[in-house]
Scaffold this motif. Structure first.
Motif, PDB file in Angstrom:
ATOM      1  N   ASP A  80      -1.409   9.447   6.660  1.00 36.08           N
ATOM      2  CA  ASP A  80      -1.293   8.951   5.291  1.00 36.08           C
ATOM      3  C   ASP A  80      -0.201   7.887   5.241  1.00 36.08           C
ATOM      4  O   ASP A  80       0.877   8.061   5.822  1.00 36.08           O
ATOM      5  CB  ASP A  80      -0.945  10.086   4.326  1.00 36.08           C
ATOM      6  CG  ASP A  80      -0.829   9.592   2.893  1.00 36.08           C
ATOM      7  OD1 ASP A  80      -1.865   9.253   2.299  1.00 36.08           O
ATOM      8  OD2 ASP A  80       0.308   9.536   2.378  1.00 36.08           O
ATOM      9  N   ASP A 136       2.149   5.173   2.776  1.00 36.97           N
ATOM     10  CA  ASP A 136       2.662   4.902   1.434  1.00 36.97           C
ATOM     11  C   ASP A 136       3.624   3.722   1.533  1.00 36.97           C
ATOM     12  O   ASP A 136       4.709   3.841   2.096  1.00 36.97           O
ATOM     13  CB  ASP A 136       3.377   6.125   0.867  1.00 36.97           C
ATOM     14  CG  ASP A 136       3.861   5.894  -0.559  1.00 36.97           C
ATOM     15  OD1 ASP A 136       3.343   4.976  -1.220  1.00 36.97           O
ATOM     16  OD2 ASP A 136       4.771   6.626  -0.999  1.00 36.97           O
ATOM     17  N   GLU A 195       5.942   0.731  -0.266  1.00 38.03           N
ATOM     18  CA  GLU A 195       6.682   0.478  -1.496  1.00 38.03           C
ATOM     19  C   GLU A 195       7.562  -0.758  -1.327  1.00 38.03           C
ATOM     20  O   GLU A 195       8.007  -1.075  -0.222  1.00 38.03           O
ATOM     21  CB  GLU A 195       7.587   1.674  -1.850  1.00 38.03           C
ATOM     22  CG  GLU A 195       6.864   2.993  -2.027  1.00 38.03           C
ATOM     23  CD  GLU A 195       6.074   3.078  -3.310  1.00 38.03           C
ATOM     24  OE1 GLU A 195       6.299   2.215  -4.195  1.00 38.03           O
ATOM     25  OE2 GLU A 195       5.244   3.992  -3.437  1.00 38.03           O
ATOM     26  N   ASP A 198      -2.623   1.024   2.763  1.00 35.92           N
ATOM     27  CA  ASP A 198      -1.998   1.029   1.445  1.00 35.92           C
ATOM     28  C   ASP A 198      -1.538  -0.389   1.161  1.00 35.92           C
ATOM     29  O   ASP A 198      -1.184  -1.138   2.080  1.00 35.92           O
ATOM     30  CB  ASP A 198      -0.821   2.002   1.390  1.00 35.92           C
ATOM     31  CG  ASP A 198      -0.351   2.250  -0.047  1.00 35.92           C
ATOM     32  OD1 ASP A 198      -1.165   2.061  -0.972  1.00 35.92           O
ATOM     33  OD2 ASP A 198       0.818   2.633  -0.235  1.00 35.92           O
TER      34      ASP A 198
END
Length: 463
Positions: A161, A163, A165, A286
């Motif tokens: 996964d 992520d 930012e 992502d």
């Protein structure tokens, strides 16, 4: 029980008369012997990745009063699960998948137990929940006793996964400006990941790669950064495999190459990751927008310090200065007869000279007595140009900067020549951003001068 027949007379009893008080009858309690068996099956782990070993454990217990001899066992494997051995205390006597058969595991006295373990693996490519059935049988003089148990196992893919930012945006006016990203990579699967490639895509029109930790294997500033395997040693990796539930944090820093005043995204992708059993993990990505509609945007590293316009004898002078210039080719000068940029036309072009430069453009194609508005529009190699302004001024004699002359004051004892002499002292020139402005007008008026165009219902401003 009682005596039913007798060939001799007994005065204390009569055979078969069912009288409990007579001595030929008595009671006794018989304890029946019961045969019983219990089987319990567990699996470790209850959830597993493809190709990962799965171990079944079977515990057989004699819960009866009769010795079980022999004890046998039949295990029915789910489809796509395969015995790999070795088993304990022994391999099956017969392996005919899906059936595994232990013909004779020995005897079990009352209360005794035995344990059988064996490993299996799942066929590559399968996923889901699979049930296993086992039957244990104990043989007794009175016949066999059996028990059955089932247990599920979940087969899952390796999984990653991502992520991403933005953790920092440098928006000051001092170039260069930077945008900092983090990428959290988490192993959300059940097996250890030992190959972990990563791609980071960005728009080189707006962002230029500056630095990263770990540092990419391919760092050409062309819009794609590549890490071959983040499990390798520094500087290009973290130096360890990613175990289940473990996370790592990658940081990238980009320099702002040109105005980011449209929505642009930065996309990170994991593709080609594998676990320690050489099975591929999922591809995951992502993305994060660097600018979205309604945001103030991220400033370009081209900073205009001021823009002013003033009348000069030859027409109108447009003046400006910059603090920084990156990827700047020059400036277009636009002019209009009012404050609306929609009607402005290009009247000139000035090439860039580098950050910290001052510029002046003389617009000689003007009509005396008119007022003109001016804008600067960047000419950039890439990205969207910024527009600065407007600044405005009138042209003609009444709009020229004024000089204020002060009389020379002399004492009464001065000579006649000194008394008759007058020296005109000119006020020092104002800086470009004040010349021809409202503030300049106030200053000259305070010294005895007049506003340019005073009495004509207009002031002169520079923005």
């Amino acid at each position: 029980a009682q005596v039913e027949r007798s060939d001799q007379y007994d005065p204390d009893s009569t055979p078969d008369n069912d009288v409990p008080s007579e001595d030929d009858q008595d009671d006794a309690v018989l304890n029946a012997r019961v045969a019983a068996i219990v089987v319990e099956k567990t699996v470790t782990p209850g959830s597993s990745g493809r190709n990962a070993p799965i171990t079944y454990t079977i515990r057989i217990t004699n819960t009866g009063d009769v010795t079980l001899d022999p004890v046998s066992l039949v295990d029915t494997l789910p489809t796509d699960l395969h015995y790999v051995g070795p088993g304990s205390p022994s391999d099956p006597d017969v392996i005919a998948e899906p059936l595994l058969t232990w013909v004779d595991l020995g005897s079990l006295d009352s209360g005794e137990s035995l344990t059988v373990t064996f490993p299996v693996t799942a066929t590559p490519g399968i996923a889901g929940t699979y049930w296993n059935v086992v039957t244990a049988t104990g043989t007794t003089p009175g016949g066999p006793v059996t028990d059955t148990d089932t247990v599920p196992v979940d087969i899952e893919d390796p999984a990653i996964d991502l992520d991403k930012e933005i953790i920092g945006i440098d928006t000051d006016i001092v170039a260069p400006n930077y945008v900092t990203f983090t990428v959290a990579i988490t192993n959300v699967g059940l097996t250890t990941i030992d190959v972990l490639p990563l791609l980071d895509q960005y728009n080189p029109t707006y962002l230029s790669f500056h630095d990263a930790t770990p540092y990419p294997d391919e760092d050409a500033d062309d819009g794609l950064l590549t890490w071959y395997d983040l499990t390798t040693a520094a500087p290009n990796g973290f130096g360890f495999d990613l175990t289940p539930s473990q996370s790592v944090l990658l940081t990238t820093v980009f320099r702002v190459a040109s105005d980011i005043n449209i929505t642009t995204t930065n996309v990170v992708t994991v593709t080609g990751a594998t676990d320690i059993y050489d099975y591929p993990a999922n591809d995951d990505d992502d993305e994060v927008p660097v600018w979205t509609e309604g945001d103030p945007g991220i400033p370009t590293p081209i900073e205009v310090l001021y823009l002013a316009a003033e009348a000069v004898e030859s027409g109108a002078a447009v003046e400006w200065a910059t603090a920084a210039e990156i990827d700047l080719l020059g400036f277009y000068i636009y002019r209009a007869g009012d404050s609306s940029f929609g009607g402005a036309q290009v009247v000139g072009y000035v090439s860039a000279e580098g950050g910290g430069s001052s510029y002046e453009y003389i617009d000689g194609n003007v009509v005396p007595g008119e007022v003109y508005w001016y804008w600067l529009v960047e000419a950039v190699g890439k990205g969207e140009p910024d527009t600065y302004g407007p600044a405005y001024c009138g042209v003609g004699l009444e709009w020229l900067p004024y000089r204020v002359y002060l009389p020379m004051v002399v004492s009464g004892r001065a000579s006649a020549a000194q008394a008759e002499s007058r020296s005109r002292l000119a006020a020092p020139p104002l800086p470009p951003w004040l010349r021809g402005s409202l503030w300049a007008g106030m200053t000259t008026k305070g010294l005895g001068g007049t506003y340019p165009g005073e009495g004509k219902g207009r002031d002169k401003h520079a923005t």
